[in-house]
Design a protein around this motif. Sequence first.
Motif, PDB file in Angstrom:
ATOM      1  N   THR A 136       5.031   0.331  -7.867  1.00 21.24           N
ATOM      2  CA  THR A 136       4.851   1.734  -7.888  1.00 21.24           C
ATOM      3  C   THR A 136       5.124   2.198  -6.316  1.00 21.24           C
ATOM      4  O   THR A 136       4.888   1.536  -5.348  1.00 21.24           O
ATOM      5  N   THR A 137       5.486   3.529  -6.185  1.00 20.80           N
ATOM      6  CA  THR A 137       5.685   3.757  -4.771  1.00 20.80           C
ATOM      7  C   THR A 137       4.356   4.198  -3.792  1.00 20.80           C
ATOM      8  O   THR A 137       3.566   4.670  -4.770  1.00 20.80           O
ATOM      9  N   VAL A 138       4.408   3.962  -2.737  1.00 27.91           N
ATOM     10  CA  VAL A 138       3.268   4.032  -1.984  1.00 27.91           C
ATOM     11  C   VAL A 138       3.860   4.708  -0.607  1.00 27.91           C
ATOM     12  O   VAL A 138       4.608   4.818  -0.103  1.00 27.91           O
ATOM     13  N   ILE A 139       2.725   5.651  -0.244  1.00 30.58           N
ATOM     14  CA  ILE A 139       2.885   6.506   0.967  1.00 30.58           C
ATOM     15  C   ILE A 139       1.698   6.159   1.855  1.00 30.58           C
ATOM     16  O   ILE A 139       0.681   5.911   1.743  1.00 30.58           O
ATOM     17  N   GLU A 140       2.382   5.457   3.000  1.00 31.26           N
ATOM     18  CA  GLU A 140       1.376   5.001   3.934  1.00 31.26           C
ATOM     19  C   GLU A 140       1.411   5.796   5.341  1.00 31.26           C
ATOM     20  O   GLU A 140       2.449   6.587   5.552  1.00 31.26           O
ATOM     21  N   TYR A 141       0.466   5.945   6.172  1.00 28.48           N
ATOM     22  CA  TYR A 141       0.441   6.958   7.421  1.00 28.48           C
ATOM     23  C   TYR A 141      -0.332   6.251   8.533  1.00 28.48           C
ATOM     24  O   TYR A 141      -1.032   5.350   8.317  1.00 28.48           O
ATOM     25  N   THR A 142       0.148   6.708   9.648  1.00 29.99           N
ATOM     26  CA  THR A 142      -0.347   6.206  10.777  1.00 29.99           C
ATOM     27  C   THR A 142      -2.086   6.992  11.173  1.00 29.99           C
ATOM     28  O   THR A 142      -2.081   7.987  10.465  1.00 29.99           O
ATOM     29  N   SER A 143      -2.691   6.525  12.100  1.00 25.73           N
ATOM     30  CA  SER A 143      -3.908   7.215  12.389  1.00 25.73           C
ATOM     31  C   SER A 143      -3.902   8.629  12.753  1.00 25.73           C
ATOM     32  O   SER A 143      -2.934   9.015  13.493  1.00 25.73           O
ATOM     33  N   GLY A 144      -4.634   9.538  11.899  1.00 25.06           N
ATOM     34  CA  GLY A 144      -4.577  10.937  12.247  1.00 25.06           C
ATOM     35  C   GLY A 144      -3.476  11.687  11.432  1.00 25.06           C
ATOM     36  O   GLY A 144      -3.169  12.931  11.785  1.00 25.06           O
ATOM     37  N   HIS A 145      -2.904  11.099  10.458  1.00 23.46           N
ATOM     38  CA  HIS A 145      -1.612  11.699   9.894  1.00 23.46           C
ATOM     39  C   HIS A 145      -1.836  11.887   8.189  1.00 23.46           C
ATOM     40  O   HIS A 145      -0.806  11.594   7.638  1.00 23.46           O
TER      41      HIS A 145
END
Length: 206
Positions: A136-145
């Motif tokens: 499945t597709t995953v969205i990852e983000y850096t701190s504060g975003h």
Amino acid sequence: MSAESRARRTDTKVPPPRAGRSPARATILIVGGVIAVVVVAVVLVLSSGGGGKSSVQGSTAGQSTASTTHHTHHTQTSPNHGESSAAAASPASTTVAVLNGTSINGLAHSLSKDLQQSGYAQASALNGTPPGSHPTTVIEYTSGHHAEAQGVASALSVTQVQPMETAVSSLAGAATVVVIAGEDKASAVGETSGAGGGGASSATGQ
């Protein structure tokens, strides 16, 4: 009767008692004093008890007022936090990297085009494959975003959003949000190929 006999009869007479009422008066006075002391004691007890209740009620009222004031202050600060999050989630200012987590050629390229059409002008497909399998597709983000990541997830109809992993960060470059394309988005490549975009997608491999 001789004078001597009369003198004897006079001496034998007992005078009537006059002090018979003194003990009764003393008893009444003592009982009255005891009753007065009891009444005064009862009044003092009732007065002190009422004052204690008033103090407790005043303390409780003060605590309730302080709690209400704190709750009001917290409620007033919440909208400001929501406004800053909404401002940070602007699609045009969000840098998005799309990585292909599958063996399907052109998947990352296809998803980056979808994001560009949704207003994410800085979305681009990058070379490199993140480790592991990605059904499945995953969205990852850096701190504060986190807010930006939620916006990207909404644009691609993705539900899984999480902080960026170290292995993904090394492939993302300066992007604050990374899309790891999963096998659930394989139909996106089929739609692109049908529209005549399959050649470009195959050339990138992503």
